[in-house]
Enzyme design. Sequence first.
Site, mmCIF file in Angstrom:
data_model
loop_
_atom_site.group_PDB
_atom_site.id
_atom_site.type_symbol
_atom_site.label_atom_id
_atom_site.label_comp_id
_atom_site.label_asym_id
_atom_site.label_seq_id
_atom_site.Cartn_x
_atom_site.Cartn_y
_atom_site.Cartn_z
ATOM 1 C CG ASP A 228 -2.029 1.022 1.102
ATOM 2 O OD1 ASP A 228 -2.283 1.496 -0.019
ATOM 3 O OD2 ASP A 228 -2.641 1.348 2.135
ATOM 4 C CG HIS B 98 -3.939 10.760 2.716
ATOM 5 N ND1 HIS B 98 -4.982 10.712 3.612
ATOM 6 C CD2 HIS B 98 -3.089 9.762 3.074
ATOM 7 C CE1 HIS B 98 -4.784 9.727 4.478
ATOM 8 N NE2 HIS B 98 -3.636 9.139 4.184
ATOM 9 C CD GLU C 114 -6.082 5.027 4.903
ATOM 10 O OE1 GLU C 114 -5.486 4.208 4.168
ATOM 11 O OE2 GLU C 114 -5.514 5.699 5.780
ATOM 12 C CD GLU D 29 -5.364 3.006 0.039
ATOM 13 O OE1 GLU D 29 -4.568 2.361 -0.678
ATOM 14 O OE2 GLU D 29 -5.204 3.193 1.256
ATOM 15 C CG ASP E 139 -5.514 0.677 4.115
ATOM 16 O OD1 ASP E 139 -5.552 -0.381 4.768
ATOM 17 O OD2 ASP E 139 -4.611 1.528 4.241
ATOM 18 N NE ARG F 36 -7.330 6.584 10.101
ATOM 19 C CZ ARG F 36 -6.712 6.353 8.960
ATOM 20 N NH1 ARG F 36 -5.495 5.804 8.947
ATOM 21 N NH2 ARG F 36 -7.269 6.655 7.820
ATOM 22 C CD GLN G 248 -2.613 4.160 10.879
ATOM 23 O OE1 GLN G 248 -3.837 4.264 10.833
ATOM 24 N NE2 GLN G 248 -1.834 4.680 9.952
ATOM 25 C CE LYS H 70 -3.205 2.147 7.515
ATOM 26 N NZ LYS H 70 -4.034 3.042 6.695
ATOM 27 C CB THR I 82 -7.564 -4.714 2.570
ATOM 28 O OG1 THR I 82 -6.565 -4.467 3.563
ATOM 29 C CG2 THR I 82 -7.451 -3.683 1.466
ATOM 30 C CD GLU J 287 -7.014 13.461 3.730
ATOM 31 O OE1 GLU J 287 -6.919 12.248 3.453
ATOM 32 O OE2 GLU J 287 -7.053 14.343 2.863
HETATM 33 CA CA CA Z 1 -3.845 3.253 2.988
#
Ligand code: CA
Length: 383
Positions: free
Chosen positions: A116, A123, A183, A185, A217, A221, A224, A237, A241, A345
């Site tokens: 990834d 971002h 997320e 992607e 993804d 948080r 992480q 993570k 996915t 974000e």
């Molecule tokens: Ca990601």
Amino acid sequence: MENLPYGVFRKRGRADAPRVGVAIGDHVLDIGRCGQNGLFEGTADFAASACQAPSLNFLMSLGAPHWHALRARITELLSESCPDLQEQRDGLVAAALIPMEEAEMFLPCEIGDYTDFYASIHHATRVGKLFRPANPLLPNYRQLPIAYHGRASSIVVSGAPIRRPKGQTRADSFGPTESLDYEIEVGAFIGTGNALGEAVGIDEASTHLFGFCLLNDWSARDIQKWESQPLGPFLGKSFATSISPWVVTTEALAPYRTTAVPHDPAPLPYLFSEGDQQNGAIDITLEVWLNQELMSCGNFREMYWTFAQMLTHHTSNGCNLRVGDLIASGTASGAAEESRGCLLEINSGRFLKDGDEVILRGYCERDGLSRIGFGECRGTVVG
Ligand code: CA
């Protein structure tokens, strides 16, 4: 007709092995069956026989000339203007069409390795500001496409439930994550790989890519944040996915290639070519929906690094990529506030609750019409 994405399906309720199909409107065309019915010849027939497999890996490994021959023949078979379209052939094609609602979808291929990236500078800057307000972007960001090695075993197809992960979030705490995020992607599947020790040049990189999907993804948080210093994401993570089931081919996206974001400073020569600069970005509108609420809308063309640059950099030390490997772009956020591609974000304090459904959508437009749809990448959070 312009799209013809590949997926792996089985007729719902059946016990037989899944096989490769092509989405056409609200139907799936069983390519292996078309081949058995004698609708292909030569190179295209060889490629069609690879579609009887329960994954795209066999077709992917054949390489671009076979991908092209199969796509060209499918286009011909479905075209009204096909000069030798006989009533009999029409019947054989119809016999291999399955209504989409009767198709159960599987992962499109066996994914060996998953990487990834972090290719959106918007971002990276917004997230960097949360932790380093004065210095959001680290000095290497404009020099190389940053990535982490992800986990292939927990990649699931759209629709699979997402179980809220547990983890360590502080020195004295282990429990369900309280800050589950999505997320948006774009993922790219490696068709033909490279030999160990042999880097792929920037101008050859795109020929290794079979096609693209949407990818979520999922990220915890709190887990992480606590675990990733100093080595980067791990259990925050790797619990899940999601990817969309239909792989939009490199060939189908060719008309939607566009100018890449100019770099300042210029990247090192191995990461730059005039061709990639002119044609390396892809114009895909991307949307995130959370329980019928549009959370973000952006465009993939705003990514700082192109997929060719990501693949080139990935192989630049001699690392070999193999058929079925997946490389993902990183959160595809743009400059506009409404294109922020994850809750971290958006920074409103909101995270995902049990029962929340996240749907990613992507499409390419021309002349105001949506021509290429990526379908949906869905996931519902369960406690
Ligand atoms: Ca990601």
